[in-house]
Design an enzyme around this catalytic site. Structure first.
Site, PDB file in Angstrom:
ATOM      1  N   ARG A   1       0.839  -1.211   0.000  1.00  0.00           N
ATOM      2  CA  ARG A   1       0.000   0.000   0.000  1.00  0.00           C
ATOM      3  C   ARG A   1       0.866   1.251   0.000  1.00  0.00           C
ATOM      4  NH1 ARG A   1      -4.412   0.271   4.646  1.00  0.00           N
ATOM      5  NH2 ARG A   1      -2.575   0.811   5.876  1.00  0.00           N
TER       6      ARG A   1
ATOM      7  N   LYS B   1      -2.518   6.732   1.659  1.00  0.00           N
ATOM      8  CA  LYS B   1      -2.196   7.213   3.000  1.00  0.00           C
ATOM      9  C   LYS B   1      -1.203   8.366   2.878  1.00  0.00           C
ATOM     10  CE  LYS B   1      -1.954   4.710   7.273  1.00  0.00           C
ATOM     11  NZ  LYS B   1      -3.112   5.342   7.897  1.00  0.00           N
TER      12      LYS B   1
ATOM     13  N   GLU C   1     -15.915   6.385   5.215  1.00  0.00           N
ATOM     14  CA  GLU C   1     -15.176   5.872   6.369  1.00  0.00           C
ATOM     15  C   GLU C   1     -15.040   6.991   7.392  1.00  0.00           C
ATOM     16  OE1 GLU C   1     -11.044   4.934   5.733  1.00  0.00           O
ATOM     17  OE2 GLU C   1     -10.893   6.314   4.046  1.00  0.00           O
TER      18      GLU C   1
HETATM   19  N1  PLP Z   1      -8.949   4.478   7.002  1.00  0.00           N
HETATM   20  C1  PLP Z   1      -8.091   5.453   7.315  1.00  0.00           C
HETATM   21  C2  PLP Z   1      -8.391   6.828   6.843  1.00  0.00           C
HETATM   22  C3  PLP Z   1      -6.954   5.171   8.078  1.00  0.00           C
HETATM   23  O1  PLP Z   1      -6.105   6.125   8.426  1.00  0.00           O
HETATM   24  C4  PLP Z   1      -6.724   3.845   8.504  1.00  0.00           C
HETATM   25  C5  PLP Z   1      -5.532   3.505   9.264  1.00  0.00           C
HETATM   26  O2  PLP Z   1      -4.555   3.074   8.746  1.00  0.00           O
HETATM   27  C6  PLP Z   1      -7.644   2.863   8.137  1.00  0.00           C
HETATM   28  C7  PLP Z   1      -8.748   3.211   7.396  1.00  0.00           C
HETATM   29  C8  PLP Z   1      -7.447   1.454   8.548  1.00  0.00           C
HETATM   30  O3  PLP Z   1      -6.494   0.804   7.764  1.00  0.00           O
HETATM   31  P1  PLP Z   1      -5.640  -0.390   8.316  1.00  0.00           P
HETATM   32  O4  PLP Z   1      -6.612  -1.432   8.748  1.00  0.00           O
HETATM   33  O5  PLP Z   1      -4.832  -0.842   7.153  1.00  0.00           O
HETATM   34  O6  PLP Z   1      -4.843   0.132   9.439  1.00  0.00           O
HETATM   35  C1  COI Z   2      -3.628   3.547  11.630  1.00  0.00           C
HETATM   36  O1  COI Z   2      -4.547   2.879  12.077  1.00  0.00           O
HETATM   37  O2  COI Z   2      -2.477   3.077  11.476  1.00  0.00           O
HETATM   38  C2  COI Z   2      -3.824   4.928  11.260  1.00  0.00           C
HETATM   39  O3  COI Z   2      -3.065   5.398  10.481  1.00  0.00           O
HETATM   40  C3  COI Z   2      -4.955   5.654  11.832  1.00  0.00           C
HETATM   41  C4  COI Z   2      -4.570   6.970  12.447  1.00  0.00           C
HETATM   42  C5  COI Z   2      -3.740   6.815  13.678  1.00  0.00           C
HETATM   43  C6  COI Z   2      -3.963   7.892  11.446  1.00  0.00           C
END
Ligand code: PLP
Ligand code: COI
Length: 341
Positions: A82, A184, A220
């Site tokens: 990612r 991200k 989200e």
């Molecule tokens: N959505 C956003 C905007 C986020 O910052 C995060 C955190 O990383 C997620 C979703 C969840 O993603 P993940 O499960 O890969 O941590």
């Molecule tokens: C994560 O869950 O890793 C995120 O990036 C969410 C937030 C702390 C930015």
């Protein structure tokens, strides 16, 4: 290995300066070998691309101590890939995926004393990030980059631990526009700062963002994807190309189907449907699975039957199975657990 003297059970989601971080530089078209360093500060030119045009992306994952004393990460290969997608969208040279995994291993090993013990309720948050570092004054990508990984022990993302939270429907967009919502990039989080401050001032834990075009579909929150459970126990999770493809959400879909025998639907979710769901939760690395008890839509409340006292029964089963897999008490699907030590 002697652990740091930290009250692991009582830490929140904050930053502590750990002993070591990883750094690698990109110059003349290639990444250097990278190294573990101890200085937490970065000195850059005033005109660095990251300062002027926010050319920066990041990732988030965790290291866990398992019941039998190993340190592991959960599906870090998906963070590596990612981050390549995020970097490419901001015209940055991707950090090679095998190098990403090696760097995670090096930095976690170096900071073993900071990895919270099994059963403590805390984990080690790992934050890889990358930025343009040479001066750029015209609007263009930098030529030189820095990739770094910092680590910090963390507790629950939301105050109150596993207690259900109340969120609000936001009138803002979460991310910068033009198809950047699925990466991200720091700039997307910058866009969410004002709405999150506003939500907190009003007493809400997070924002529910709707699609920016029609404002009829659930996207989200600022830092997590949504999961919903129907009254007959189906997992429903929003599909959109403008939300972050959460690794936790993708894993929960497998857990629901393969471990719990639930029906799983990954589809567009209309805001109007929410009143019919039995349970709601937020999922992500930081959020893990955090139950949502109530959604406030401009004063009108949607209250999920599971209530404000504890997680609903399906959310709890998903939470227990997912965290069991992450902490090594439940057997993981092939390739999900990356052993550090
Ligand atoms: N959505 C956003 C905007 C986020 O910052 C995060 C955190 O990383 C997620 C979703 C969840 O993603 P993940 O499960 O890969 O941590
Ligand atoms: C994560 O869950 O890793 C995120 O990036 C969410 C937030 C702390 C930015």
């Amino acid at each position: 290995m002697e652990k740091k003297d930290i009250d692991w059970g009582n830490i929140g989601f904050g930053y502590m300066v750990a002993d070591y971080r990883y750094v690698s530089y990109y110059k003349d078209g290639k990444w250097d070998d990278g190294a573990i360093v101890s200085d937490p500060n970065i000195t850059l030119n005033e005109c660095a691309g990251v300062f002027q045009y926010a050319q920066t992306v990041f990732e988030g994952l965790k290291a866990y101590t398992t019941e039998d004393g190993h340190i592991v990460c959960f599906r870090p290969d998906l963070n590596a890939s990612r981050m390549v997608d995020s970097a490419e969208r901001l015209v940055m040279p991707p950090f090679p995926e095998d190098r990403f995994l090696d760097a995670v291993k090096q930095v976690v090993k170096a900071n073993e004393a900071w990895v919270p013990p099994f059963g403590s309720g805390a984990t080690l948050y790992i934050r890889p990030y990358m930025m343009g570092i040479n001066p750029v004054i015209g609007v263009k990508p930098a030529d030189e980059y820095m990739f770094r990984i910092l680590v910090t022990p963390v507790g629950p993302y939301f105050k109150g631990g596993a207690k259900p939270i109340t969120i609000k429907v936001s009138d803002y967009d979460r991310a910068a526009p033009r198809g950047t919502g699925d990466i991200k990039a720091g700039l997307n989080y910058a866009m969410s700062l004002r709405p999150i401050v506003k939500a907190h001032e009003e007493g809400f834990a997070e924002n529910m963002y709707l699609d920016s075009g029609s404002r009829t579909k659930v996207e989200e929150t600022g830092g997590a994807n949504f999961i919903f459970i129907t009254k007959d126990g189906t997992l429903v999770t929003p599909k959109s190309d403008s939300i972050l493809p959460s690794i936790t959400r993708r894993s929960i879909m497998v857990v629901a189907e393969k471990y719990l025998g639930m029906k799983v639907e990954h589809r567009e979710v209309y805001f109007d449907e929410l009143k019919d769901f039995a349970e709601c939760g937020l999922c992500g690395t930081a959020a893990v699975i955090s139950p949502v008890g109530k959604i406030n839509d401009h004063g009108k409340e949607i209250c999920f039957p599971a209530g404000m006292e504890e997680m609903g029964p399906y959310t709890k089963k998903l939470y227990d199975t997912l965290t069991g897999i992450q902490m090594g008490t439940i057997e993981a699907p092939e390739g999900w657990i990356y052993t550090i030590d």
